[in-house]
Scaffold this active site. Structure first.
Site, PDB file in Angstrom:
ATOM      1  N   ARG A 163      95.566  46.920  74.824  1.00  0.00           N
ATOM      2  CA  ARG A 163      94.326  46.137  75.014  1.00  0.00           C
ATOM      3  C   ARG A 163      94.535  44.647  74.701  1.00  0.00           C
ATOM      4  O   ARG A 163      93.645  43.989  74.154  1.00  0.00           O
ATOM      5  CB  ARG A 163      93.205  46.666  74.117  1.00  0.00           C
ATOM      6  CG  ARG A 163      92.667  48.010  74.524  1.00  0.00           C
ATOM      7  CD  ARG A 163      91.987  47.906  75.890  1.00  0.00           C
ATOM      8  NE  ARG A 163      91.113  49.023  76.148  1.00  0.00           N
ATOM      9  CZ  ARG A 163      91.507  50.174  76.672  1.00  0.00           C
ATOM     10  NH1 ARG A 163      92.764  50.366  77.001  1.00  0.00           N
ATOM     11  NH2 ARG A 163      90.634  51.134  76.902  1.00  0.00           N
ATOM     12  N   SER A 236      84.276  51.030  75.693  1.00  0.00           N
ATOM     13  CA  SER A 236      84.653  51.132  74.269  1.00  0.00           C
ATOM     14  C   SER A 236      84.273  49.835  73.586  1.00  0.00           C
ATOM     15  O   SER A 236      84.725  48.767  73.987  1.00  0.00           O
ATOM     16  CB  SER A 236      86.163  51.290  74.127  1.00  0.00           C
ATOM     17  OG  SER A 236      86.599  52.481  74.694  1.00  0.00           O
ATOM     18  N   GLU A 331      86.345  45.526  70.510  1.00  0.00           N
ATOM     19  CA  GLU A 331      87.215  45.312  71.661  1.00  0.00           C
ATOM     20  C   GLU A 331      86.539  44.349  72.632  1.00  0.00           C
ATOM     21  O   GLU A 331      87.193  43.613  73.347  1.00  0.00           O
ATOM     22  CB  GLU A 331      87.486  46.649  72.348  1.00  0.00           C
ATOM     23  CG  GLU A 331      88.518  46.532  73.433  1.00  0.00           C
ATOM     24  CD  GLU A 331      88.410  47.596  74.487  1.00  0.00           C
ATOM     25  OE1 GLU A 331      89.450  48.068  74.910  1.00  0.00           O
ATOM     26  OE2 GLU A 331      87.294  47.932  74.910  1.00  0.00           O
TER      27      GLU A 331
END
Ligand code: EPU
Length: 335
Positions: A163, A236, A331
């Protein structure tokens, strides 16, 4: 290009926050960024916004939003086994997946269903169901801002990680991506390492083909993640945290069923499981909530204000920290 002042961002953030920006610029051609620099646009705060599916706006944005709308998929190279595609930043990610299925190009199929635009995919190295986009990216083109210096980075230059990439670290907010080049395979090869995906293929009693994988990934996604056309969210909300081997051993004594994955610099845990174990799954405060089917997702059931979302995610972070001494990090980009 199209310029709008005091523009609502409601249709441009999947969290459905009712915020606006001072100026919204839709770029219809990549080169327009150069003329914006000549008009000194980048001397004020600016933010590059793709599909708005990985962002939480906490207030009105007092600056300029740059939004690429140039689209297109071009086959620029082909040999017996592989093809290279040049895809414009404003192309919907899902239309690239559909193009690949139609033409039988392999390498991105597990990433079906991820909302957003192609230009955003390298920024956080989108990943799902055992696949990460970095493994299919050849190069990324764009302009550095505010200098508008053209850049062309190889996958190695992009420093992709879980990520993460150069565009999310050193160059955060400073690279206007125009094109992403993908190298894909013309020969079938599948990634079925993610258990729920192989189980879904078995359940549907189908062989792995591009069409079947896309269908099975979509049904696994639908069983766990909200439909963003119905519920506000940004996928997420938290990253899966990476802890040291030592901390993992301690945590494992505390919870013997702790899910973990090997990571380059320690052990990766499932943030969703920690939030779930801490008792937050399905919790709701007004219109802000933790999704009942996947605790990693913070949702807006309707009219949640940014502050309510922020209060909720901060409570989750602090409670998970108190219970497990693991610090969760969002995130999504919080603006
Ligand atoms: N789990 C729980 N409770 C929960 C949620 C998860 O116990 O409420 C457990 C699951 O049972 C599973 C483990 O945690 O054993 C991991 O869950 P899952 O496989 O659903 O994946 P994840 O690690 O929670 C990541 C990505 C998702 C991606 C899935 C599937 C991150 C931050 N998220 O989630 O990405 O779809 O893997 O590959 O890495 C996104 O980025 O927006 C996103 C949805």
């Amino acid at each position: 290009m199209k310029i709008s002042d005091n523009y609502s961002l409601l249709a441009h953030n999947t969290f459905k926050m009712q915020v606006s920006c001072r100026r919204f610029i839709e770029l219809e051609r990549p080169e327009e960024i150069v003329s914006l620099a000549a008009q000194h646009i980048f001397e004020q705060p600016f933010y590059i916004l793709g599909g708005g599916s990985n962002v939480l706006f906490t207030r009105d944005y007092e600056g300029v939003i740059l939004h690429p709308v140039f689209k297109g998929i071009e086959l620029i190279k082909e040999d017996e086994q592989t093809i290279t595609l040049r895809v414009a930043a404003g192309t919907e990610w899902e239309s690239l997946i559909e193009y690949c299925v139609e033409n039988q190009y392999y390498g991105l199929e597990n990433l079906t269903g991820i909302p957003g635009l192609v230009g955003s995919a390298p920024v956080q190295n989108i990943g799902a169901y055992g696949m990460e986009v970095k493994d299919s990216i050849l190069t990324v083109e764009g302009y550095l801002l505010p200098s508008v210096e053209p850049i062309c980075y190889s996958a190695e230059d992009c420093r992709f990680g879980y990520r993460s990439s150069l565009f999310k670290t050193e160059l955060k907010g400073r690279c206007f991506i125009t094109y992403v080049y993908f190298k894909l395979s013309k020969e079938p090869h599948f990634n079925l390492t993610y258990k729920a995906l192989s189980e879904e293929l078995a359940r549907q009693q189908v062989k792995p083909t591009l069409e079947n994988i896309v269908r099975c990934v979509r049904s696994v996604r639908d069983s766990k993640l909200p439909d963003i056309t119905q519920i506000g969210c940004a996928g997420s909300f938290f990253q899966n945290p990476i802890v040291s081997e030592e901390q993992f051993e301690q945590l494992h004594q505390q919870c013997s069923d702790l899910i973990s994955y090997p990571a380059a610099n320690g052990v990766k845990l499932a943030a969703g499981q920690l939030i779930d174990k801490a008792g937050w799954k399905g919790h709701r405060e007004g219109d802000a909530g933790i999704y009942p089917k996947q605790a990693l997702v913070v949702v807006n059931y309707g009219q949640a204000h940014p502050e309510e979302i922020c209060q909720l995610y901060e409570k989750v972070i602090s409670d998970v920290y108190n219970k497990f001494k693991v610090l969760l990090r969002p995130e999504v980009n919080i603006i």
